[in-house]
Design a protein around this motif. Structure first.
Motif: not given
Length: 191
Positions: A14, A16, A19, A75, A146
């Motif tokens: 996703q 992460t 981010a 998320f 993100n």
């Protein structure tokens, strides 16, 4: 300044880690000592992924213990609930309302929990929940969820200018995805 703690939680794939790199970069540019720790888990199989971002005048450890997170950025709703015990009493959860079914739900061994937002609020968390997946899709790609979440997080940092966040996007995101991610960031910020 006391050390501040932010957890970024999600499911493998996703974004992460990107981010957390972006957040770490923007905080370093503010002159903070920053420690980032990545815990991958079964990230390549859709498993839980968590990143700790700690910042302050001087940070000695990258690890966040239960009850220490000022903010949890999630998320996915179930991941937010899974890490709730790490949130401070007056902490905030910024979560995507997306539901990613874990393996027990996929196989029929369990049901996806209901009313997670309400349950987290009942536990005392301040919950900022939005459909960041749709926000990212409207900006051009579901993969930018993100950066849409980072846009929302930026509203909790009034001392950091939009230009500084944009600089972080430029330094962290591959050039061919810059326009898309700038749109996703702004959409998340204004959500």
């Amino acid at each position: 300044m006391d050390t501040k703690n932010i957890m970024i939680v999600g499911v493998g794939g996703q974004g992460t880690l990107l981010a957390s790199k972006m957040l770490g970069y923007v905080l370093l540019q503010q002159g903070y000592d920053v420690k980032v720790s990545e815990v991958h888990g079964m990230s390549q199989r859709g498993g839980s992924v968590v990143t700790y971002v700690r910042y302050g005048k001087k940070v000695y450890s990258p690890v966040i213990d239960k009850g220490e997170a000022d903010v949890i950025i999630s998320f996915e709703k179930l991941e937010a609930a899974r890490w709730l015990e790490f949130l401070k009493k007056d902490g905030t959860i910024i979560t995507n309302t997306q539901e990613v079914e874990p393996m027990p739900v996929i196989t029929g061994a369990a049901a996806y929990p209901e009313n997670l937002i309400e349950k987290m609020q009942a536990a005392g968390a301040k919950v900022d929940a939005k459909d960041f997946l749709s926000i990212a899709q409207e900006a051009g790609s579901a993969k930018a969820v993100n950066i849409a979440l980072m846009g929302r997080l930026s509203t909790y940092f009034p001392e950091i200018s939009d230009e500084q966040w944009q600089d972080a996007i430029e330094k962290i995101v591959p050039p061919k995805f810059l326009d898309l991610n700038r749109k996703a960031f702004e959409a998340g910020r204004n959500a």
